[in-house]
Motif scaffolding. Sequence first.
Motif, PDB file in Angstrom:
ATOM      1  N   ASP A  30       0.134  -1.111   0.114  1.00 58.16           N
ATOM      2  CA  ASP A  30       0.263   0.027   0.068  1.00 58.16           C
ATOM      3  C   ASP A  30       0.675   1.085  -0.187  1.00 58.16           C
ATOM      4  O   ASP A  30       0.246   2.621   0.180  1.00 58.16           O
ATOM      5  CB  ASP A  30      -0.978   0.099   1.010  1.00 58.16           C
ATOM      6  CG  ASP A  30      -2.289  -0.821   1.354  1.00 58.16           C
ATOM      7  OD1 ASP A  30      -2.316  -0.975  -0.080  1.00 58.16           O
ATOM      8  OD2 ASP A  30      -2.947  -0.758   2.326  1.00 58.16           O
ATOM      9  N   ASP A  31       1.873   0.900  -0.266  1.00 57.66           N
ATOM     10  CA  ASP A  31       3.496   2.620   0.094  1.00 57.66           C
ATOM     11  C   ASP A  31       2.846   3.353  -0.674  1.00 57.66           C
ATOM     12  O   ASP A  31       3.001   2.711  -2.624  1.00 57.66           O
ATOM     13  CB  ASP A  31       4.451   2.051   0.111  1.00 57.66           C
ATOM     14  CG  ASP A  31       4.706   1.309   1.384  1.00 57.66           C
ATOM     15  OD1 ASP A  31       4.140   0.659   1.250  1.00 57.66           O
ATOM     16  OD2 ASP A  31       5.779   1.318   2.019  1.00 57.66           O
ATOM     17  N   ALA A  32       2.684   4.421  -1.045  1.00 56.95           N
ATOM     18  CA  ALA A  32       3.218   5.429  -1.935  1.00 56.95           C
ATOM     19  C   ALA A  32       4.104   6.216  -2.007  1.00 56.95           C
ATOM     20  O   ALA A  32       4.483   6.437  -1.078  1.00 56.95           O
ATOM     21  CB  ALA A  32       1.714   6.173  -2.327  1.00 56.95           C
ATOM     22  N   THR A  33       5.022   6.116  -2.897  1.00 55.51           N
ATOM     23  CA  THR A  33       5.947   7.167  -3.280  1.00 55.51           C
ATOM     24  C   THR A  33       5.875   8.231  -4.474  1.00 55.51           C
ATOM     25  O   THR A  33       6.352   7.725  -5.542  1.00 55.51           O
ATOM     26  CB  THR A  33       7.439   6.050  -2.989  1.00 55.51           C
ATOM     27  OG1 THR A  33       7.941   5.997  -4.700  1.00 55.51           O
ATOM     28  CG2 THR A  33       7.542   5.427  -1.586  1.00 55.51           C
ATOM     29  N   ALA A  34       6.441   9.177  -3.961  1.00 54.41           N
ATOM     30  CA  ALA A  34       7.017  10.474  -5.526  1.00 54.41           C
ATOM     31  C   ALA A  34       8.062  11.271  -4.915  1.00 54.41           C
ATOM     32  O   ALA A  34       8.835  11.045  -3.409  1.00 54.41           O
ATOM     33  CB  ALA A  34       5.546  11.038  -5.655  1.00 54.41           C
ATOM     34  N   PHE A  35       8.692  11.687  -6.333  1.00 52.17           N
ATOM     35  CA  PHE A  35       9.817  12.371  -6.271  1.00 52.17           C
ATOM     36  C   PHE A  35      11.034  11.559  -5.861  1.00 52.17           C
ATOM     37  O   PHE A  35      11.878  11.648  -4.356  1.00 52.17           O
ATOM     38  CB  PHE A  35       9.497  13.580  -5.249  1.00 52.17           C
ATOM     39  CG  PHE A  35       8.120  14.690  -5.860  1.00 52.17           C
ATOM     40  CD1 PHE A  35       8.280  15.015  -7.348  1.00 52.17           C
ATOM     41  CD2 PHE A  35       7.546  14.498  -4.915  1.00 52.17           C
ATOM     42  CE1 PHE A  35       6.704  15.509  -7.493  1.00 52.17           C
ATOM     43  CE2 PHE A  35       6.411  15.232  -4.827  1.00 52.17           C
ATOM     44  CZ  PHE A  35       5.876  15.875  -6.615  1.00 52.17           C
TER      45      PHE A  35
END
Length: 253
Positions: A30-35
């Motif tokens: 369920d992890d979301a990452t960005a940049f």
Amino acid sequence: MARRKKVYEGKAKILYEGPEPGTFVQYFKDDATAFNAQKKDIIDGKGVLNNRLSEYFMTGLAQIGVPTHFLKRLNMREQLIRQVEIIPLEVIVRNYAAGTMSERLGLEEGTQLPRPIVEFCLKDDNLGDPLVSEEHIIAFGWAAQQDLDDMIALALRVNDFMSGCMFGVGIRLVDFKIEIGRVWEGDFQRLIIADEISPDSCRLWDMETGEKLDKDVFRRDLGDLADAYTEVARRLGVLPSNVTHATKPTLIN
Ligand code: TYD
């Protein structure tokens, strides 16, 4: 009971050894990452939705003769996949300008491109996945010329398929990223679609309202990411039967 062996853990998925040689179990987190992982959060239900959506797209691609690593879905968060040698390139196809292309070229987001444009980025988080040219790819040996030609052909077929799927449910496919892997069949190698195809790696805009239904909702703090992905899954008719997006319990008087 013996614990299964973790082969690799990435930002959004974990790979475990599969039940047979040449297979992996791909687990969607369920992890979301960005940049480049500077922004992080846990989005309840995202893994379940992406597992379903990636299954849906990969199964459809197989049906039109585009080979993929997908073998079968095992449960809410896991799918059985073929083991591949991942080519260290992110293959991006763009139909409309957005994101880094808009920044680089000063094009307003949403500008229609004269034709689909395929770009390659080197998969290297330390360098921030830099854009590379075909010259770089050949010179540094990340892929051979034949691989490049095959990758472009595969990427454009995925683009036609995905654009059609999305168009049918009122969504514009602005751009997307895929990863491609090598499999060996005797002495011959073949390239197949690997990793995942989900709203984490696409830009999807509602055709009427322009509402974003992809990871930009998270990147740009535009609302609830799970709601956006649920909407994509609902329109495509691939909503999991169980509730995916945890809601708070409500008291019954
Ligand atoms: P791009 O506009 O180059 O980068 P960003 O998403 O950082 O603005 O991305 C084009 C498309 O490819 C977009 O749908 C996101 C996807 N993508 C990934 O999923 N992962 C990546 O590492 C990259 C470079 C792009």
